[in-house]
Write a protein that holds these residues in place. Sequence first.
Motif, short mmCIF file in Angstrom:
data_model
loop_
_atom_site.label_atom_id
_atom_site.label_comp_id
_atom_site.label_asym_id
_atom_site.label_seq_id
_atom_site.Cartn_x
_atom_site.Cartn_y
_atom_site.Cartn_z
N UNK A 1 6.57 34.48 38.28
CA UNK A 1 6.42 35.75 38.31
C UNK A 1 7.58 36.05 37.07
N UNK A 2 7.59 37.27 36.66
CA UNK A 2 8.37 37.55 35.39
C UNK A 2 9.68 38.51 35.72
N UNK A 3 10.81 38.19 35.36
CA UNK A 3 12.04 38.88 35.55
C UNK A 3 12.69 39.33 34.45
N UNK A 4 13.36 40.56 34.18
CA UNK A 4 13.96 40.64 32.90
C UNK A 4 15.32 41.52 33.20
N UNK A 5 16.39 41.04 32.52
CA UNK A 5 17.53 41.86 32.81
C UNK A 5 18.19 42.07 31.61
N UNK A 6 18.31 43.48 31.13
CA UNK A 6 18.99 43.91 29.87
C UNK A 6 20.45 43.81 29.99
N UNK A 7 21.04 43.00 28.96
CA UNK A 7 22.47 42.95 28.87
C UNK A 7 22.94 42.75 27.50
N UNK A 8 24.22 42.62 27.11
CA UNK A 8 25.36 42.90 27.84
C UNK A 8 25.65 44.24 28.22
N UNK B 1 17.59 35.18 37.32
CA UNK B 1 18.01 35.38 35.78
C UNK B 1 19.37 35.86 35.85
N UNK B 2 19.95 36.02 34.58
CA UNK B 2 21.45 35.95 34.44
C UNK B 2 21.81 37.52 33.72
N UNK B 3 22.71 38.16 33.92
CA UNK B 3 23.34 39.22 33.38
C UNK B 3 24.67 39.04 32.65
N UNK B 4 24.95 39.51 31.40
CA UNK B 4 26.01 39.39 30.95
C UNK B 4 27.04 40.57 30.90
N UNK B 5 28.02 40.33 31.25
CA UNK B 5 29.04 41.36 31.55
C UNK B 5 30.19 41.39 30.21
N UNK B 6 30.05 42.17 29.36
CA UNK B 6 31.00 42.20 28.29
C UNK B 6 32.20 42.91 28.66
N UNK B 7 33.33 42.67 27.72
CA UNK B 7 34.77 43.33 28.12
C UNK B 7 34.64 44.75 27.86
N UNK B 8 35.39 45.68 28.60
CA UNK B 8 35.59 46.94 28.28
C UNK B 8 36.39 47.01 27.23
N UNK B 9 36.41 48.11 26.65
CA UNK B 9 37.52 48.48 25.34
C UNK B 9 38.75 48.51 25.84
N UNK B 10 39.42 48.84 27.17
CA UNK B 10 40.68 49.03 27.55
C UNK B 10 41.05 47.63 28.05
N UNK B 11 40.14 46.61 28.00
CA UNK B 11 40.48 45.41 28.41
C UNK B 11 41.24 44.43 27.50
N UNK B 12 42.48 44.40 27.28
CA UNK B 12 43.54 43.62 26.37
C UNK B 12 43.54 42.06 26.81
N UNK B 13 43.47 41.86 28.18
CA UNK B 13 43.85 40.75 28.72
C UNK B 13 42.60 39.81 28.68
N UNK B 14 41.54 40.10 28.40
CA UNK B 14 40.08 39.53 28.51
C UNK B 14 40.06 38.30 27.56
N UNK B 15 39.86 38.30 26.34
CA UNK B 15 39.88 37.29 25.40
C UNK B 15 40.87 36.88 24.55
N UNK C 1 28.52 50.03 33.45
CA UNK C 1 27.62 50.28 32.61
C UNK C 1 26.37 49.85 33.50
N UNK C 2 24.98 50.31 32.93
CA UNK C 2 24.02 50.17 33.50
C UNK C 2 23.20 49.01 32.70
N UNK C 3 22.50 48.32 33.50
CA UNK C 3 21.35 47.36 32.78
C UNK C 3 20.18 47.50 33.34
N UNK C 4 18.98 47.50 32.62
CA UNK C 4 17.76 47.45 32.78
C UNK C 4 17.19 46.20 33.82
N UNK C 5 16.29 46.56 34.71
CA UNK C 5 15.80 45.67 35.64
C UNK C 5 14.17 45.78 35.61
N UNK C 6 13.50 44.54 35.36
CA UNK C 6 12.08 44.62 35.42
C UNK C 6 11.66 43.29 36.30
#
Length: 189
Positions: free
Chosen positions: A43-50, A140-154, A55-60
């Motif tokens: 089959x075919x699957x798609x996940x919109x990210x990051x 499939x995989x989804x990528x979660x990006x850091x939020x703007x207020x996230x200072x301890x992320x990277x 936030x919302x991600x598209x799923x197909x």
Amino acid sequence: MSNFTWPPGRAGVASLTASAAFALVIGVSGPAHAERLPFPGRGYASVGSPAAPGGLVDLTVKERPGNPRPTAVEVSSPALNDGTAVGDTGTAWVGAGRIKKGVRPGTYPVTFTLRHKDADCVGEGEEDYTCDYPAIVLRKKVTVAGSEGDRDGDGGSGFGRGVAVGAGSAVAAGGLFGAAVVWRRRRRA
């Protein structure tokens, strides 16, 4: 030795009865039966990210041509809110999933389970019947990006610090350019 013969007209009934008993013993299936998928696991699957947390991600998701149309699709992921659903558009199953608020930045698996309970049969001559096919699982995989207020992320400098560094660099470059122009004028004189 016994010389047993059937009375006239009863031989056909006996063979029909024997055939029916044989069919019951071996378990001949009726109109609704379990079948094997023509293309299992395809089959075919798609996940919109990051996307950032919240936030919302598209799923197909779509079945492989030749496989029966799914009757239900379930979506699961440790990064998506529970109850994420997709709807059937007639050509594919589409929807949107919301990233959980407390999820750390990174890559997470998304599992699509295509169910085929009482699906239209795909065998030749079985178009008018329903079949129960095994589920197809697509990953499939989804990528979660850091939020703007996230200072301890990277540990990055962030947008505001980048602007400050850029402005400081521009001032320094302007000062050097001015100094070079003044030095050149004095040298000519």
